[in-house]
Structures are given as C-alpha cells and as structure tokens.
Design a protein around this motif. Structure first.
Motif, PDB file in Angstrom:
ATOM      1  N   LEU A 198       0.828  -1.200   0.000  1.00 21.10           N
ATOM      2  CA  LEU A 198       0.000   0.000   0.000  1.00 21.10           C
ATOM      3  C   LEU A 198       0.865   1.254   0.000  1.00 21.10           C
ATOM      4  CD1 LEU A 198      -2.799   1.330   0.239  1.00 21.10           C
ATOM      5  CD2 LEU A 198      -2.589   1.110   2.732  1.00 21.10           C
ATOM      6  N   VAL A 199       1.943   1.220   0.762  1.00 19.42           N
ATOM      7  CA  VAL A 199       2.841   2.373   0.856  1.00 19.42           C
ATOM      8  C   VAL A 199       3.465   2.691  -0.494  1.00 19.42           C
ATOM      9  CG1 VAL A 199       5.104   3.061   1.745  1.00 19.42           C
ATOM     10  CG2 VAL A 199       3.358   2.240   3.316  1.00 19.42           C
ATOM     11  N   ILE A 200       3.944   1.647  -1.207  1.00 12.77           N
ATOM     12  CA  ILE A 200       4.595   1.903  -2.488  1.00 12.77           C
ATOM     13  C   ILE A 200       3.587   2.360  -3.538  1.00 12.77           C
ATOM     14  CG2 ILE A 200       4.454  -0.429  -3.455  1.00 12.77           C
ATOM     15  CD1 ILE A 200       7.409   2.016  -3.685  1.00 12.77           C
ATOM     16  N   LEU A 201       2.353   1.858  -3.470  1.00  7.43           N
ATOM     17  CA  LEU A 201       1.314   2.325  -4.394  1.00  7.43           C
ATOM     18  C   LEU A 201       0.988   3.799  -4.149  1.00  7.43           C
ATOM     19  CD1 LEU A 201      -1.106  -0.742  -4.472  1.00  7.43           C
ATOM     20  CD2 LEU A 201       0.467   0.007  -6.262  1.00  7.43           C
ATOM     21  N   ILE A 202       0.949   4.191  -2.870  1.00  6.26           N
ATOM     22  CA  ILE A 202       0.719   5.600  -2.544  1.00  6.26           C
ATOM     23  C   ILE A 202       1.882   6.456  -3.053  1.00  6.26           C
ATOM     24  CG2 ILE A 202       0.523   7.260  -0.647  1.00  6.26           C
ATOM     25  CD1 ILE A 202      -0.911   5.099   0.966  1.00  6.26           C
ATOM     26  N   ALA A 203       3.107   5.945  -2.910  1.00  2.03           N
ATOM     27  CA  ALA A 203       4.282   6.681  -3.375  1.00  2.03           C
ATOM     28  C   ALA A 203       4.233   6.892  -4.886  1.00  2.03           C
ATOM     29  CB  ALA A 203       5.562   5.930  -2.989  1.00  2.03           C
ATOM     30  N   ILE A 260      13.473  20.834   1.232  1.00  2.72           N
ATOM     31  CA  ILE A 260      12.709  19.943   2.113  1.00  2.72           C
ATOM     32  C   ILE A 260      13.570  18.761   2.568  1.00  2.72           C
ATOM     33  CG2 ILE A 260      10.728  18.373   2.220  1.00  2.72           C
ATOM     34  CD1 ILE A 260       9.326  20.265   0.221  1.00  2.72           C
ATOM     35  N   LEU A 261      14.288  18.139   1.613  1.00  4.58           N
ATOM     36  CA  LEU A 261      15.124  16.990   1.950  1.00  4.58           C
ATOM     37  C   LEU A 261      16.258  17.370   2.899  1.00  4.58           C
ATOM     38  CD1 LEU A 261      15.297  15.316  -1.571  1.00  4.58           C
ATOM     39  CD2 LEU A 261      14.221  14.359   0.468  1.00  4.58           C
ATOM     40  N   CYS A 262      16.799  18.574   2.724  1.00  7.28           N
ATOM     41  CA  CYS A 262      17.885  19.019   3.608  1.00  7.28           C
ATOM     42  C   CYS A 262      17.380  19.242   5.030  1.00  7.28           C
ATOM     43  CB  CYS A 262      18.512  20.306   3.069  1.00  7.28           C
ATOM     44  SG  CYS A 262      19.572  20.044   1.632  1.00  7.28           S
ATOM     45  N   PRO A 319       7.147  10.767  -1.647  1.00  6.28           N
ATOM     46  CA  PRO A 319       7.407   9.430  -2.202  1.00  6.28           C
ATOM     47  C   PRO A 319       8.754   8.857  -1.810  1.00  6.28           C
ATOM     48  CG  PRO A 319       7.529  11.093  -3.924  1.00  6.28           C
ATOM     49  CD  PRO A 319       6.951  11.763  -2.711  1.00  6.28           C
ATOM     50  N   TYR A 320       9.800   9.710  -1.672  1.00  9.14           N
ATOM     51  CA  TYR A 320      11.099   9.196  -1.256  1.00  9.14           C
ATOM     52  C   TYR A 320      10.997   8.541   0.117  1.00  9.14           C
ATOM     53  CZ  TYR A 320      13.351  11.924  -4.982  1.00  9.14           C
ATOM     54  OH  TYR A 320      13.749  12.441  -6.179  1.00  9.14           O
ATOM     55  N   SER A 321      10.307   9.217   1.038  1.00 13.13           N
ATOM     56  CA  SER A 321      10.169   8.684   2.391  1.00 13.13           C
ATOM     57  C   SER A 321       9.369   7.383   2.383  1.00 13.13           C
ATOM     58  CB  SER A 321       9.482   9.718   3.289  1.00 13.13           C
ATOM     59  OG  SER A 321      10.217  10.923   3.318  1.00 13.13           O
TER      60      SER A 321
END
Length: 296
Positions: free
Chosen positions: A13-18, A52-54, A220-222
């Motif tokens: 489910l997580v990867i589909l959301i990503a 954001i990533l930093c 999505p990275y997270s």
C-alpha cells in the motif's frame, strides 16, 4: 493471521501511494508549463525539493570518503539530468508514454545481465513496446520524436542514478538523496532559471510549486524507503513496473490525455517486460538492482 496479512499489505500500500504521489506531482507540474516552462518547473521542483530533503536529512552532517566522491557527483548529475530531460519530454509527450519510455533505462540495466532464453523474451517484448510507442516509420498520434528521445535520455540518467546511487549511498542510505539533490540543484536550478519563462518570479506560484516538490520528492522518497525495508527486491521491482500505467491514468484523469489502442499495447508490453525481467532475472556479480525507485 490478520497481523501477518497487514504486514504484507502495508508496504504494498505504501509503495502504491508513493507511485500515485509521484505521478500526481508530475501531472500537477505539467499544468505549470504554460506559466513557467519545463526548465522553470525543473528549477522550482529541484530547488524546493532539495530544501525539504535538507531539512529532513541534514546532509551537512554526512562524511564521504574519497572513493565515494565520484559516484556521489555522478549520482547528483544523474538525478538532476533525469528531472530536467523528463520535464522537457513532458512538453510534447503524454505522461504515460513518457514514463514508459523513461522506464526503458532501468529495464535495459536489468536486462544487461541477460543470459537465459526467458531473459531475451523480455528484451524482445520491451523492443516491441518501444516500436508501438515510437513513431518509427509510422504516424502514431501525438508522439513527438524529439520528446520521445528526451524521455529515453531521462531513462539513461535513471540507469546512471541506479548504478552510482548504490555506491554513493552505501554508508548513509536515504540521507544521500539530500546530498545528491544539492549537487543536482547546483547545476540544474541555475540552468532552469536561465531558460524559465518570466512567470516563474510570480510569488503566487510558490504554494503549487511546494506541492509539486512534496508530491514528487519528499513524500514518495520517504514512503519508498519504508517499502524497501519491508519488501523483497523482486516484489518492489514488480510493483514499480506498474508505474507507467499509473502515469497514463494520471494523465487521463488530471490532464485529459487519451492514448490510442496501439499506445496502450506498447505501454502494456513494456510493463510486462519490466515485471518479467524483475521476477526471472538472475544478475551476475556484482549484482545490479533490476528496478530502482523513481526519484522524480
């Protein structure tokens, strides 16, 4: 039993959301093209996404050895080049077709270790998909040859991202994404701003640009990192093979893009080739991940 089932379905489910987040972000980004242009949206997405990533990963705390510096630089270059050429392709190519063509990069990387007869079946299937998607001696509607080549070039950058990312991130894992984004931003944010339309300086665009950065990068990275730690590599790669189809659906829902039957068949052929390669390939050492996460 129920807890076991939830443990299996949660990362799926997580990867589909990503994937949905990534394609939704790409569709939203494409709506800004008339205002800021493809180079401009690249600059906004990379710049804000890097910020954001930093904040999340604090890359200034990381230390890299000399042996890691070249892979890290190439990783950042690949990350930025992939974003830049992909958005340039989206100017004239439907979202689903662009993602399918881009997907040939990691697919080719996976198939580079083809040794057995089934492996070559996936090669032929991928080539068939390309033939149906590209206007090779045909007049397939709305597929611009230059845009298609830019999408394939984005796929080449994606393959380089996979190869260099494995070495660059060996010690620091997902935090390496922030450092790679810093390198990419140093090159492609000034380039994007130089060729952006004048509308990029409109401050009212910042909320939409932030949404693109969150949907296409931070969220999505997270989520993908959560899935990667809980799914076998083959399962993850097989799920990622669905991304071109999700991109096509996103283009239909949010951009009004309609593919022809021939284009859908080409899309399906590439998806099947990706899934088949992920499930059946046995790479030679050193191992190369068949399909990696899409950092768009």
């Amino acid at each position: 039993m129920s807890s076991s089932k939830s443990a299996v379905w949660l990362p799926v489910l997580v990867i589909l959301i990503a994937m949905t987040s990534i394609q939704g972000g790409a569709a939203l980004a494409k709506t800004l093209f008339p205002v800021v242009g493809a180079p401009g949206i690249t600059a906004l997405r990379l710049g804000l996404g890097t910020l954001i990533l930093c904040i999340i990963f604090k890359p200034w705390r990381l230390r890299f050895s000399r042996q890691q510096m070249l892979p890290l630089l190439l990783y950042g270059l690949a990350l930025g080049g992939m974003n830049y050429t992909f958005y340039l392709a989206l100017r004239t190519v439907p979202l689903g077709v662009a993602v399918a063509l881009e997907f040939t990069g990691p697919l080719a990387l996976a198939l580079a270790s083809a040794r057995r007869p089934p492996d070559f079946l996936w090669v032929l299937l991928a080539l068939l998909g390309l033939w149906l998607l590209l206007p090779l001696g045909q007049s397939i509607s709305s597929v611009d040859p230059k845009g298609a080549m830019l999408a394939v070039l984005a796929g080449a950058f994606w393959a380089l991202y996979i190869l260099t990312g494995k070495r660059a991130g060996a010690e620091h894992g997902p935090a390496t994404v922030a450092m790679g984004s810093l390198i990419a931003s140093a090159i492609f944010v000034p380039l994007g701003l130089a060729y952006a339309s004048s509308g990029i300086w409109d401050l009212s665009l910042i909320p939409v640009a932030l949404a693109v950065a969150v949907l296409s990068s931070a969220l999505p990275y997270s989520l993908e990192m959560v899935a990667l730690t809980r799914l076998p590599a083959k399962s993850f790669g097989t799920l990622m093979s669905l991304e071109p189809a999700m991109a096509a659906l996103s283009g239909m829902l949010f951009l009004g893009e309609v593919l022809t039957l021939v284009q859908w068949l080409g899309l399906l052929a590439i998806i099947l080739a990706s899934a088949g390669a992920t499930l059946t390939l046995r790479p030679v050492k050193p191992k190369i991940a068949p399909i990696s996460e899409n950092p768009e």
